[in-house]
Scaffold this motif. Structure first.
Motif, short mmCIF file in Angstrom:
data_model
loop_
_atom_site.label_atom_id
_atom_site.label_comp_id
_atom_site.label_asym_id
_atom_site.label_seq_id
_atom_site.Cartn_x
_atom_site.Cartn_y
_atom_site.Cartn_z
N ILE A 191 48.33 28.33 45.90
CA ILE A 191 48.70 29.65 45.40
C ILE A 191 47.51 30.59 45.60
N ASP A 192 47.73 31.63 46.35
CA ASP A 192 46.68 32.62 46.59
C ASP A 192 46.67 33.61 45.45
N GLY A 193 45.72 33.48 44.56
CA GLY A 193 45.67 34.37 43.40
C GLY A 193 44.37 34.23 42.64
N VAL A 194 44.35 34.73 41.42
CA VAL A 194 43.16 34.70 40.57
C VAL A 194 43.38 33.68 39.47
N PHE A 225 36.36 24.76 43.32
CA PHE A 225 36.89 23.51 42.80
C PHE A 225 35.93 22.85 41.81
N THR A 226 34.74 23.42 41.63
CA THR A 226 33.76 22.87 40.69
C THR A 226 33.83 23.63 39.37
N TYR A 227 33.03 23.22 38.41
CA TYR A 227 33.08 23.84 37.08
C TYR A 227 32.45 25.24 37.12
N SER A 228 32.87 26.07 36.17
CA SER A 228 32.37 27.44 36.10
C SER A 228 31.18 27.53 35.15
N THR A 229 30.28 28.48 35.41
CA THR A 229 29.10 28.67 34.56
C THR A 229 29.05 30.07 33.93
N LYS A 230 29.81 31.02 34.48
CA LYS A 230 29.88 32.37 33.92
C LYS A 230 31.32 32.85 33.96
N ARG A 231 31.72 33.56 32.90
CA ARG A 231 33.08 34.07 32.84
C ARG A 231 33.11 35.44 32.16
N ILE A 232 34.15 36.20 32.46
CA ILE A 232 34.46 37.44 31.74
C ILE A 232 35.67 37.15 30.87
N TYR A 233 35.50 37.27 29.55
CA TYR A 233 36.61 37.06 28.62
C TYR A 233 37.29 38.39 28.32
N PHE A 234 38.61 38.37 28.30
CA PHE A 234 39.38 39.59 28.08
C PHE A 234 40.68 39.24 27.36
N GLU A 235 41.32 40.26 26.88
CA GLU A 235 42.58 40.06 26.16
C GLU A 235 43.74 40.02 27.14
N ASN A 236 44.60 39.01 27.01
CA ASN A 236 45.75 38.88 27.90
C ASN A 236 46.98 38.53 27.06
N ARG A 237 47.66 39.56 26.61
CA ARG A 237 48.84 39.34 25.76
C ARG A 237 50.04 38.81 26.56
N GLU A 238 49.99 38.97 27.89
CA GLU A 238 51.11 38.50 28.72
C GLU A 238 51.30 36.99 28.61
N LEU A 239 50.21 36.27 28.36
CA LEU A 239 50.29 34.82 28.33
C LEU A 239 50.78 34.26 26.99
N GLU A 240 50.80 35.08 25.96
CA GLU A 240 51.18 34.59 24.63
C GLU A 240 52.54 33.90 24.62
N PRO A 241 53.61 34.54 25.11
CA PRO A 241 54.93 33.87 25.08
C PRO A 241 54.94 32.60 25.92
N LEU A 242 54.19 32.60 27.03
CA LEU A 242 54.13 31.40 27.87
C LEU A 242 53.43 30.26 27.13
N ASP A 263 49.35 35.29 40.62
CA ASP A 263 49.70 35.87 41.92
C ASP A 263 49.85 37.36 41.70
N GLN A 264 48.85 38.13 42.13
CA GLN A 264 48.83 39.56 41.83
C GLN A 264 49.90 40.33 42.61
N LYS A 265 50.28 39.83 43.78
CA LYS A 265 51.32 40.51 44.57
C LYS A 265 52.67 40.44 43.85
N LYS A 266 52.97 39.25 43.30
CA LYS A 266 54.23 39.06 42.59
C LYS A 266 54.09 39.33 41.10
N ASP A 267 52.83 39.52 40.64
CA ASP A 267 52.53 39.68 39.21
C ASP A 267 53.17 38.55 38.39
#
Length: 222
Positions: free
Chosen positions: A48-51, A80-97, A118-122
């Motif tokens: 899947i090409d996305g974020v 494919f390796t572990y992350s060391t820095k992240r930006i945390y943000f609010e994402n209400r879209e994921l709540e129902p999921l 997938d940002q193209k298909k949102d």
């Protein structure tokens, strides 16, 4: 079910990106499969090409109690390796999921979840559910979503009310795992990355575990 290229294969028993390859053609796929040890089970899926959107969450008897979402800024080596820095943000879209996921799977406890957006298909695609805590859960308190508070709800029997929305402190918060990120910077000779820790870039010092002297000594020793 037919799969379309590119595809990704994942070795069943692995960590840190070991045994994961993306193949754009059938010939690449055959070549990559040859790099996997024999008698290893494989998962093969369309790439899947996305974020990637990592989620740390706490469920109790299928009920979502708290979660944090982020976007990865820095990997140890590659995606494919572990992350060391992240930006945390609010994402209400994921709540129902997430609420639906917890009930369907009967999740009980801490869990790491990964969606691909997938940002193209949102559209959000679920790619991983790992039922264990990770290092990011401990610093989730800096977003205003302190998992200790959610644990207290379980102890006090308040979980029966289900998920309760708590706004994140800021629109976006940059956070880093100090021991993993410093180690990455040293291995990669990333002087800029090391200096960010030395000069308390964006308040990085608050992620140092000085609240626990034994833990601090153990980590620095390693």
């Amino acid at each position: 079910t037919e799969l379309n290229f590119p595809v990704i294969n994942k070795q069943d028993f692995s960590w840190g990106g070991v045994g994961m390859f993306v193949s754009d053609t059938y010939e690449q796929f055959v070549s990559n499969i040859g790099r996997i040890p024999q008698n290893q089970q494989l998962l093969i899926q369309e790439f899947i090409d996305g974020v990637e959107v990592p989620v740390e969450a706490l469920f109790y008897q299928g009920e979502l109690l708290m979660y944090n979402t982020s976007r990865i800024l820095q990997y140890d080596k590659d995606c494919f390796t572990y992350s060391t820095k992240r930006i945390y943000f609010e994402n209400r879209e994921l709540e129902p999921l997430l609420i639906k996921l917890g009930k369907k799977l009967g999740i009980n406890g801490f869990v790491n979840i990964a969606y691909m957006h997938d940002q193209k298909k949102d559209k959000f695609y679920l790619i991983e559910v790992d039922t264990r805590p990770n290092s990011w859960i401990s610093i989730g308190r800096f977003t205003g979503h302190n998992f200790s508070t959610a644990v207290k709800r379980i102890v006090n029997g308040e979980y029966v009310r289900g998920y309760q929305y708590i706004p994140i402190k800021k629109p976006s918060i940059e956070m880093a795992l100090f021991y993993k990120d410093i180690r990455r910077a040293l291995w990669q000779r990333d002087l800029k990355g090391i200096l960010k820790w030395v000069f308390n870039y964006k308040g990085y010092w608050r992620f140092l575990p000085f609240y626990d002297s034994k833990l601090t000594k153990r980590i620095f020793k390693e």
